[in-house]
Enzyme design. Structure first.
Site, short mmCIF file in Angstrom:
data_model
loop_
_atom_site.label_atom_id
_atom_site.label_comp_id
_atom_site.label_asym_id
_atom_site.label_seq_id
_atom_site.Cartn_x
_atom_site.Cartn_y
_atom_site.Cartn_z
N LYS A 55 0.84 -1.21 0.00
CA LYS A 55 0.00 0.00 0.00
C LYS A 55 0.87 1.25 0.00
CE LYS A 55 -3.72 -2.52 2.21
NZ LYS A 55 -4.48 -2.89 3.40
N GLN A 99 -4.45 -1.31 9.64
CA GLN A 99 -4.31 -2.63 9.02
C GLN A 99 -4.86 -3.71 9.94
OE1 GLN A 99 -3.11 -3.29 5.85
NE2 GLN A 99 -3.71 -5.40 6.22
N ASP A 122 -10.93 2.85 3.90
CA ASP A 122 -11.29 1.43 3.80
C ASP A 122 -12.81 1.25 3.83
OD1 ASP A 122 -9.27 -0.35 3.34
OD2 ASP A 122 -8.75 -0.65 5.44
#
Ligand code: NAP
Length: 287
Positions: A55, A99, A122
């Site tokens: 990422k 994460q 997200d």
């Protein structure tokens, strides 16, 4: 009988990434703002380290600022909460990504919900999920959004089509079904309690499989000519495999995603698009 056309997720993700990089450059030159993605990695899980590294590489390639924080596994819940609050208030941070999974002992949902909806790249907070459920604009989860792009690449008209999603998780299956419904598909969601899965999936013009069960779906689950999207990803002794038995299903499907090279590459490309969209929202611009 002809074999299914392959949906080339790697190429489609590359195309999206180059469009995002061009849009970031235009946004930065007109506003003076460099979009920034704050990635938070807690602990030393090797798979999470790889995901976060990929990422961060994509952030830099897109011309955005890589704002990474790595905290030890023995950090307290309140220290992570304090960092998220700091990033939420920081004008240089467009998006915040925690994460997952976190090491055991943390309340992930409570931490995720501290991310403001405008920085929730997200799309996983309760507020973002509510915006999606109500059809209100907002940041959508990356993997299902990427799947929609893959489905659209086939040219299928979703309006009135029969779509079946196997899986109902908050991360994939749940938001996937809402995105398909938003496009006026007739959507059925199958899950681990579904009886006679084959009778459900063989009705699907579009079948999205996100069950996390290697090889669950075979040729007998498929309607002739269907678009089949395999979200599953499993590391085996024979390499990466999905939830769909690719070699047999491709003989009946019209279109199919491979694993690897299907859904996986799209997730990071959409994360970059979401980070730019977040920066635009915060600057008061349309997304
Ligand atoms: P998850 O949270 O474990 O959810 C799996 C879902 O599948 C659940 O809703 C479960 O039903 C359902 N299910 C399980 N076994 C089933 C069966 N035999 N028949 C029908 N439904 C069944 O998994 P997830 O996070 O959604 O991820 C799914 C897969 O996608 C995993 O392989 C994951 O690694 C992969 N993934 C890939 C990407 C990517 O970028 N490529 C991103 C995210 C996830 P219940 O609700 O009844 O338990």
């Amino acid at each position: 009988m002809t074999s299914a056309k392959i949906i080339d997720g790697s190429q489609i993700a590359r195309d999206l990434s180059s469009r995002v990089a061009a849009d970031v450059a235009a946004f930065t030159s007109s506003t003076g703002i460099v979009p920034g993605l704050a990635t938070l990695l807690i602990g030393e899980d090797p798979a999470s380290e790889v995901y976060v590294r990929n990422k961060r590489t994509a952030v830099v390639a897109a011309g955005m600022a890589d704002l990474h924080h790595h905290l030890a596994a023995d950090v307290s819940q309140s220290a992570i909460a304090a960092l998220i609050a700091e990033l939420a208030a920081d004008g240089t941070v467009s998006g915040i990504l925690l994460q997952l999974p976190l090491p055991s002992g943390f309340d992930s949902a409570a931490l995720i919900n501290l991310i403001p909806a405008q920085k929730d790249v997200d799309g996983l907070t309760t507020l973002s999920a509510g915006l999606l459920a109500r059809g209100v604009p907002g940041l959508r989860p990356c993997t299902p959004t990427g799947v929609m792009t893959l489905i659209d690449s086939t040219g299928i008209n979703l309006d009135g089509a029969t779509a079946v999603v196997v899986g109902r998780s908050e991360l994939v299956g749940g938001p996937m079904s809402r995105l398909l419904l938003e496009r006026n598909a007739t959507v059925t969601v199958a899950h681990s309690h579904t009886r006679d899965l084959e009778s459900v999936t063989t009705r699907a013009d579009v079948l999205v499989v996100a069950a996390g069960r290697p090889g669950l779906i075979g040729v007998n689950h498929i309607k002739q000519g269907a678009v089949v999207i395999d979200v599953g990803i499993h590391r085996t002794d024979h390499g990466l495999v999905g939830d769909v038995r690719f070699d047999e299903v491709r003989e009946r499907a019209g279109w199919i995603t491979p694993v690897p090279g299907g859904v996986g590459p799209m997730t990071i490309a959409v994360l970059m698009a979401n980070t730019l969209a977040a920066a635009r929202m915060q600057a008061g611009l349309p997304t």
